[in-house]
Design a protein around this motif. Structure first.
Motif, PDB file in Angstrom:
ATOM      1  N   UNK A   1      40.904  34.848  43.592  1.00 25.76           N
ATOM      2  CA  UNK A   1      42.126  34.087  43.308  1.00 25.76           C
ATOM      3  C   UNK A   1      41.838  32.949  42.332  1.00 25.76           C
ATOM      4  N   UNK A   2      40.636  32.334  42.427  1.00 25.79           N
ATOM      5  CA  UNK A   2      40.267  31.279  41.476  1.00 25.79           C
ATOM      6  C   UNK A   2      40.227  31.819  40.054  1.00 25.79           C
ATOM      7  N   UNK A   3      39.878  33.096  39.899  1.00 20.52           N
ATOM      8  CA  UNK A   3      39.847  33.719  38.570  1.00 20.52           C
ATOM      9  C   UNK A   3      41.213  34.267  38.166  1.00 20.52           C
ATOM     10  N   UNK A   4      42.229  34.067  39.021  1.00 16.41           N
ATOM     11  CA  UNK A   4      43.591  34.564  38.780  1.00 16.41           C
ATOM     12  C   UNK A   4      43.666  36.087  38.850  1.00 16.41           C
ATOM     13  N   UNK A   5      42.781  36.679  39.646  1.00 16.52           N
ATOM     14  CA  UNK A   5      42.751  38.121  39.756  1.00 16.52           C
ATOM     15  C   UNK A   5      43.278  38.643  41.071  1.00 16.52           C
ATOM     16  N   UNK A   6      43.350  39.968  41.171  1.00 11.24           N
ATOM     17  CA  UNK A   6      43.782  40.650  42.389  1.00 11.24           C
ATOM     18  C   UNK A   6      42.566  41.166  43.156  1.00 11.24           C
ATOM     19  N   UNK A   7      42.688  41.216  44.480  1.00 16.22           N
ATOM     20  CA  UNK A   7      41.699  41.882  45.323  1.00 16.22           C
ATOM     21  C   UNK A   7      42.290  43.228  45.731  1.00 16.22           C
ATOM     22  N   UNK A   8      41.688  44.301  45.230  1.00 15.83           N
ATOM     23  CA  UNK A   8      42.165  45.649  45.522  1.00 15.83           C
ATOM     24  C   UNK A   8      41.228  46.266  46.560  1.00 15.83           C
ATOM     25  N   UNK A   9      41.801  46.686  47.684  1.00 18.47           N
ATOM     26  CA  UNK A   9      41.000  47.229  48.776  1.00 18.47           C
ATOM     27  C   UNK A   9      41.324  48.704  48.965  1.00 18.47           C
TER      28      UNK A   9
ATOM     29  N   UNK B   1      49.934  36.641  49.107  1.00 12.39           N
ATOM     30  CA  UNK B   1      50.672  37.817  49.566  1.00 12.39           C
ATOM     31  C   UNK B   1      49.744  39.031  49.665  1.00 12.39           C
ATOM     32  N   UNK B   2      50.069  39.888  50.614  1.00  9.79           N
ATOM     33  CA  UNK B   2      49.299  41.103  50.863  1.00  9.79           C
ATOM     34  C   UNK B   2      50.257  42.291  50.775  1.00  9.79           C
ATOM     35  N   UNK B   3      49.950  43.237  49.909  1.00  9.06           N
ATOM     36  CA  UNK B   3      50.787  44.418  49.734  1.00  9.06           C
ATOM     37  C   UNK B   3      50.105  45.622  50.383  1.00  9.06           C
ATOM     38  N   UNK B   4      50.739  46.141  51.401  1.00 10.13           N
ATOM     39  CA  UNK B   4      50.252  47.353  52.058  1.00 10.13           C
ATOM     40  C   UNK B   4      50.962  48.526  51.398  1.00 10.13           C
TER      41      UNK B   4
ATOM     42  N   UNK C   1      46.544  40.482  47.268  1.00 13.13           N
ATOM     43  CA  UNK C   1      45.714  41.512  47.878  1.00 13.13           C
ATOM     44  C   UNK C   1      46.515  42.810  47.892  1.00 13.13           C
ATOM     45  N   UNK C   2      45.885  43.901  47.447  1.00 12.19           N
ATOM     46  CA  UNK C   2      46.528  45.219  47.485  1.00 12.19           C
ATOM     47  C   UNK C   2      45.666  46.126  48.353  1.00 12.19           C
ATOM     48  N   UNK C   3      46.220  46.595  49.443  1.00 11.27           N
ATOM     49  CA  UNK C   3      45.520  47.534  50.318  1.00 11.27           C
ATOM     50  C   UNK C   3      46.188  48.891  50.144  1.00 11.27           C
ATOM     51  N   UNK C   4      45.398  49.888  49.731  1.00  3.22           N
ATOM     52  CA  UNK C   4      45.989  51.188  49.452  1.00  3.22           C
ATOM     53  C   UNK C   4      44.991  52.294  49.760  1.00  3.22           C
ATOM     54  N   UNK C   5      45.509  53.494  49.931  1.00  3.24           N
ATOM     55  CA  UNK C   5      44.676  54.657  50.261  1.00  3.24           C
ATOM     56  C   UNK C   5      44.591  55.565  49.018  1.00  3.24           C
ATOM     57  N   UNK C   6      43.544  56.417  48.927  1.00  4.34           N
ATOM     58  CA  UNK C   6      42.592  56.737  49.975  1.00  4.34           C
ATOM     59  C   UNK C   6      41.370  55.827  49.919  1.00  4.34           C
ATOM     60  N   UNK C   7      40.622  55.826  51.045  1.00  2.09           N
ATOM     61  CA  UNK C   7      39.505  54.919  51.169  1.00  2.09           C
ATOM     62  C   UNK C   7      38.333  55.222  50.263  1.00  2.09           C
ATOM     63  N   UNK C   8      38.196  56.481  49.804  1.00  2.00           N
ATOM     64  CA  UNK C   8      37.095  56.849  48.912  1.00  2.00           C
ATOM     65  C   UNK C   8      37.560  56.993  47.466  1.00  2.00           C
ATOM     66  N   UNK C   9      38.829  56.654  47.201  1.00  2.00           N
ATOM     67  CA  UNK C   9      39.395  56.601  45.843  1.00  2.00           C
ATOM     68  C   UNK C   9      39.579  57.963  45.188  1.00  2.00           C
TER      69      UNK C   9
ATOM     70  N   UNK D   1      38.202  41.834  34.288  1.00  2.00           N
ATOM     71  CA  UNK D   1      37.044  41.136  34.863  1.00  2.00           C
ATOM     72  C   UNK D   1      37.416  40.109  35.924  1.00  2.00           C
ATOM     73  N   UNK D   2      38.672  39.663  35.935  1.00  2.00           N
ATOM     74  CA  UNK D   2      39.072  38.669  36.935  1.00  2.00           C
ATOM     75  C   UNK D   2      39.363  39.291  38.304  1.00  2.00           C
ATOM     76  N   UNK D   3      39.463  40.611  38.356  1.00  2.00           N
ATOM     77  CA  UNK D   3      39.827  41.288  39.609  1.00  2.00           C
ATOM     78  C   UNK D   3      38.582  41.720  40.391  1.00  2.00           C
ATOM     79  N   UNK D   4      38.799  42.017  41.672  1.00  2.00           N
ATOM     80  CA  UNK D   4      37.727  42.501  42.543  1.00  2.00           C
ATOM     81  C   UNK D   4      38.187  43.768  43.241  1.00  2.00           C
ATOM     82  N   UNK D   5      37.327  44.786  43.232  1.00  2.00           N
ATOM     83  CA  UNK D   5      37.554  45.982  44.041  1.00  2.00           C
ATOM     84  C   UNK D   5      36.652  45.837  45.255  1.00  2.00           C
TER      85      UNK D   5
END
Length: 536
Positions: A235-243, A274-277, A337-345, A361-365
């Motif tokens: 979030x400090x980098x203004x990015x998204x966390x994709x799970x 915010x968290x998007x399921x 935060x984006x939580x999405x399937x499938x778990x192995x991509x 580069x600002x985002x995290x997987x």
């Protein structure tokens, strides 16, 4: 009295074992293979219509995903499993059928233009509905007589809501044997669900070995601290966390952690994040978790429930059901935060989110679960820098992280602890559901620790249970794939293409430079092209 190991033999997925005893043909699990095949699999040695019963350990697709195909091919018997697993299968099998139909429609749309033959899905929605109708929900710990000579009991093994090991008592021609199928043994101290329970007696044990040669960290993992750190830095980098998350089990754990992070105000700088399921299946599965709280939740989760708190819900949680909802998520600029399937991509909506975020580069997987060999998730974790999504090459610039310690599987020590619960001498242990070499290594570990024979069968390996005699080691023929030299050539060409795309990006970025510099740049490119242009 015979057992044949159909799937997950020297492989991690596709769990399926055929038990023939008391005049009955019984499948224990009927799972779909996920990721690349390693060995040729001959499949069932008998027609599907001749199967009498299925005993199902849990709802994950690599254990349940071919039940609709079984029904399609004539199976009419009962599918015995726990109540929670039956509830989960009701949504997961329908979701799997939807994926099969969607993929077939997509491939045929492209195929028609190329004059290719019609592609048939392995099963359709009606097949899934037919399989769901055959589910027979059972209570934990209740010994159930299936027919003359066959009894079963389900025991919670803490891997997934409703997951179980299955004790099977069989009698044939005056000989009685007890076989215990571990299913997937869970890790201890997981959020939400209970720790694995042990079984005390058996003649034979069929045990998984997903982490059969690995040990989880011995230091106490502070999930909340590690998770909060990833969120804050991104979030400090203004990015998204994709799970990329398995819709059933891992997603609910992530929701459980995020609720606690928000409740304890651990992310003070971003209290309203915010968290998007983004997974219809995960949304439905979360409802199933809520339905089965009393039977399956551990003490900590139940304590919250008793206070009137739903441990899987919190402010800022938004759900996405339609594809239009899903597309809108990537138009929202606010870090999230984006939580999405499938778990192995390898399928599902997560691939769209990776397409929109991997290059940034600002985002995290953030990976939170096991990634099988050959899957996109595993390749990203191992550092692959160029991937293809929907036919489009993507350069990986996002941070790739893994939340260590979050695993639904017991490690080697956890599996050995579960094995140590048996107080009676074991005639034989069969090691399945693990990577090729891991199954062999874990079988040796069991022999050394418990002084009983252990064997890792290959596909369609057979054992006579009455005589404790291995009849066949199975099919040991590797699936043909590209030769190593060809794989290296393909990888080298992908890197060359990436370099070409980078050059084009540089050209666009230099649109405003002086004309003399443009001419110089043009001359350099043409010289390079002349050097390598081998077209006659």
């Amino acid at each position: 009295m015979k057992m044949t190991f159909i799937g997950a033999a020297h492989e991690v997925t596709g769990s399926c074992h055929l038990l023939q005893a008391a005049g009955k043909n019984i499948l224990i699990d009927c799972g779909m293979e996920q990721g690349p095949d390693l060995y040729e699999n001959p499949g069932l040695p008998i027609p599907e219509k001749d199967i009498d019963y299925v005993f199902l350990t849990h709802a994950h697709i690599d254990h349940s995903g071919l039940l609709p195909l079984l029904a399609k091919k004539g199976f009419k018997g009962g599918i015995f499993t726990t109540y929670a697993t039956a509830d989960l299968c009701n949504i997961m099998l329908r979701d799997s059928a939807h994926i099969q139909e969607f993929e077939a429609e997509w491939r045929n749309r492209k195929g028609r233009r190329a004059g290719q033959p019609v592609f048939e899905p392995i099963y359709i929605m009606q097949d899934a509905l037919d399989a769901i109708e055959l589910l027979v929900p059972c209570q934990y710990a209740e010994r159930i007589k299936i027919c003359e000579g066959v009894e079963i009991r389900f025991t919670d093994v803490g891997h997934l809501l409703g997951s179980a090991s299955i004790e099977v008592w069989v009698t044939e021609d005056g000989i009685s044997k007890k076989i215990v199928f571990s299913g997937d043994v869970g890790n201890t101290n997981q959020p939400i669900i209970k720790d694995p329970s042990y079984t005390e007696s058996a003649d034979y044990v069929v045990i998984e070995s997903t982490y059969g040669n690995r040990v989880h960290s011995t230091e106490k993992i502070d999930y909340l601290k590690d998770f909060t750190k990833v969120l804050k830095e991104t979030f400090d980098r203004k990015g998204n966390v994709v799970i990329p998350s398995f819709a059933v089990g891992r997603t609910q754990e992530m929701l459980y952690f995020i609720r606690e992070i928000k409740e304890k105000n651990l992310l003070k700088e971003y209290p309203d994040f915010e968290v998007y399921l983004d997974s219809p299946l995960a949304i439905e599965a979360t409802k199933v978790f809520s339905k089965n709280m009393r039977e399956c939740f551990d003490e900590d989760a139940l304590a919250l429930v008793n206070q009137g708190i739903n441990p899987l819900v919190f402010p800022g949680l938004k759900t996405s059901t339609t594809s239009e909802d899903s597309k809108m998520i990537n138009l929202i600029e606010k870090p999230k935060v984006i939580i999405s399937a499938s778990g192995m991509c390898d399928a599902g909506r997560i691939r769209h989110h990776l397409k929109h975020n991997l290059w940034r580069p600002e985002c995290t997987i953030l990976f939170v679960g096991y990634q099988a060999n050959g899957t996109l998730g595993r390749r990203l974790l191992e550092g692959e820098k160029n991937v293809k999504l929907f036919g489009e090459p993507i350069e990986v610039h996002a941070r790739i992280e893994s939340l260590h310690g979050v695993s639904g599987h017991a490690d080697m020590n956890g599996l050995l602890d579960w094995m140590s619960g048996f107080k009676t001498p074991l005639e034989h242990v069969f090691v399945v559901h693990g990577e090729d070499q891991v199954t062999e290594e874990f079988a040796k570990t069991i022999e050394e620790k418990f002084s009983c024979p252990a064997w890792a069968p290959y596909p369609n390996g057979e054992v006579d249970l009455a005589k404790n005699e291995i009849l066949s080691e199975g099919v040991r023929i590797p699936v043909k794939g590209k030769k190593p030299a060809q794989k290296k050539a393909d990888a080298a060409f992908e890197r060359l293409l990436a370099a070409g795309r980078r050059l084009l990006d540089v050209i666009y970025r230099n649109e405003g430079i002086a004309n003399k510099d443009k001419a110089k740049f043009e001359n350099q490119i043409n010289n390079l092209a002349d050097k390598w242009d081998s077209w006659d």
